[in-house]
Design an enzyme around this catalytic site. Sequence first.
Site, PDB file in Angstrom:
ATOM      1  N   THR A   1       0.770  -1.127   0.091  1.00 55.92           N
ATOM      2  CA  THR A   1       0.051  -0.013   0.195  1.00 55.92           C
ATOM      3  C   THR A   1       0.803   1.232  -0.042  1.00 55.92           C
ATOM      4  OG1 THR A   1      -1.952  -1.135   1.328  1.00 55.92           O
ATOM      5  CG2 THR A   1      -1.674   1.290   1.375  1.00 55.92           C
TER       6      THR A   1
ATOM      7  N   HIS B   1      -3.386  -2.679  -4.557  1.00 56.32           N
ATOM      8  CA  HIS B   1      -2.440  -3.944  -5.098  1.00 56.32           C
ATOM      9  C   HIS B   1      -3.408  -5.128  -4.981  1.00 56.32           C
ATOM     10  CE1 HIS B   1      -2.528  -4.922  -0.803  1.00 56.32           C
ATOM     11  NE2 HIS B   1      -2.150  -3.735  -0.322  1.00 56.32           N
TER      12      HIS B   1
ATOM     13  N   HIS C   1      -8.751  -6.260   3.451  1.00 60.84           N
ATOM     14  CA  HIS C   1      -7.401  -6.331   3.770  1.00 60.84           C
ATOM     15  C   HIS C   1      -7.308  -7.644   4.154  1.00 60.84           C
ATOM     16  CE1 HIS C   1      -3.221  -6.219   5.014  1.00 60.84           C
ATOM     17  NE2 HIS C   1      -3.210  -4.868   4.421  1.00 60.84           N
TER      18      HIS C   1
END
Length: 693
Positions: free
Chosen positions: A305, A483, A423
């Site tokens: 990140t 990502h 996440h």
Amino acid sequence: MLQLFKKWDVFLQSTLGFFCLSTFLIWLKTYIAYQTDFSLGAQGLLQQFLLILNPIGSTLLLLGIALYFRGRIAYWLMMIVNLLASMWLFANVLYYREFSDFLSVAIIGSTSSVGNNLGKSLGGIIDPADFLIFADILILLLLLLFKVIKIDKRKIKKRFAMLITALGCALMLADFGMANADRSGLLTRTFDNNYIVKYLGLNEYLTFNIFQTHKQQASRSAASAKDLKPILKFIKSHQAADNVDYFGKAKDKNVFIFHLESFQQFMLNYKWDGQEVTPNLNKFYKNKNTISFSNFYNQVGQGKTSDAETMLENSLYGLSSGSAMVNYGTSNTFQAAPAILSQRGYTTAAFHGDVASFWNRDNTYKSWGYNYFFSKSFYPNAEKANYNVGYGMKDKIFLRDSAKYIEELPQPFYAKIITVTNHYPYDLDKANQSIKAFNTGDKTVDGYVQTARYLDQAFGEFITWLKKAGLYKNSMIVLYGDHYGISNNHRPAIAKLLHKATITNYDLAQFQKVPFMIHLNGVKGGIKKTYGGEIDVLPTLLDLLGIKDDDYVQFGTDMLSKQHVQIVPFRDGNFVAQDITKYGNQYYLTKTGQEIDPTDSKYRKRIGTIQDYVDKSLEYSDKVMTGDLLRFYQPKNFKKVNKKAISYKPSISNASLKKDLITQPSSILAQNHEKSVAALYKTDAPELKTTSK
């Protein structure tokens, strides 16, 4: 046979016998890890031979230290070396499983900035079988304690110990010679840690990384203004002219940068269990006023990140090892988007529902010129356990509570909003699950669809509020995925998700796509097939904002320009171009996925041209970062950021916002005669319903 066993037992009772057994066990578990836990891509007999050879040299060298001692000290030294080697191997097995990379000194050093969230992630990564790495140590310890192997008190001749040291060094040199012959410039031109480990070994990689880190630190003190000359020449030769159809269309508009954590492009328009997984994002992607890009790639390295943020706001790449924000964010000079805009009348603010020190944001954001940073300490209810998951506040609650600060920002403003719920490890309580988990059989992957759906719902609620608050039409809303969410180490699961029998390196290259969308009222949208990556975001946004960036040091180019360089360098030296893709040392035609021979005269020159651009981009960007070269360069109409004048303490920030209500009455709150519109924010977050009851 019995005689052979007796001879072996006699040999084991000697210091040399224990040394050989320890060497074999360290070699064996390292080689097994090479083959089962890492994807090193060894091809051909030579590379396979080097995988067998490379653990031996460093093991002989390190274990050989014990041979200069005698008795118990020698045995305990061998056990300690084995333990340290095993811990290094174990840590890399876990890290590689999720990040497809090896630990670096910088990453280890930065654990203080990320450690508060690391434990839960590791808990999801560890497999009980991983602890077998330490099994040989336990066995050897028990053999010694129960005197099955007795300690040999005789002294090894110093000449023999020196011979073992010399043999270890010789094997390492021989390994390097063969490796360098197979891949020229292994230590000078490679950007991929897999190559270092494949050719030289895991311990040698650590040594190289320590040297590389020291070299980076030393490069700053040795750097001078003249180092910028070839870099500026390279950038000028690849600059893309502004697109007159778009230039200035967002001038003086508010800017929202919406950070879609770990969100990949394949999830857009994806259906699961008979439902659209992300209906809100899908609608936004296809909106008539949204410019969407279907061939946009993440380009992050170990910084994940933090690399994405570095590229987004500076058009500089992350580093080949570690996080640039952690290692250079405090000390370096930057010419970042927040500083560029704040010097043109914008209020700049970042929003993140976790601690301010995560990825060293509290220091880096000052270097980048952010006026405000609203981190976890600004949210009164942030410490409630059920309001948090993984890496910070749950998105729905975080976004709702951010509305209070957004309405107070003097307009025009630049606001970056970082979501975190989607996440790894993709945990979500049942009350927030609105779609069943994937059934790939991979527990790391299966929850991804549920957190992606949650992120989509949170985004939908946020957009609804922007419309109610009167911000939607007067803002440029930018969405990007930072990502990958599912790493390359989950190939069977990826194959199931993509409905493919097998996954090739070409598929993995395409799997690196993330969303990039720009919504602006009155602008003709559409889905563009232009190839680009995160390095290109800043030049693209500056074009729309009507800000000339010809004087800035930026390694990306405007994706709206007809002269945009359609080459996407990956941090490891691989690439995707509009015609040719390189991934995992294999080459493909980008449009079809057909594998091609790089030595074929039809492609050789073009591949060389692309690779040269990729290598120079990464090399020059690294020099800018590690040498802090921007301290020697100042673009026109840009002032160096005064970090001392910036504070992110809640008391100071809140006082500043109150003062702005009077001195700069351009915020939504001021325009609404201080009647809050934050109350218009509606969310179905079950935690808040429970609280209200």
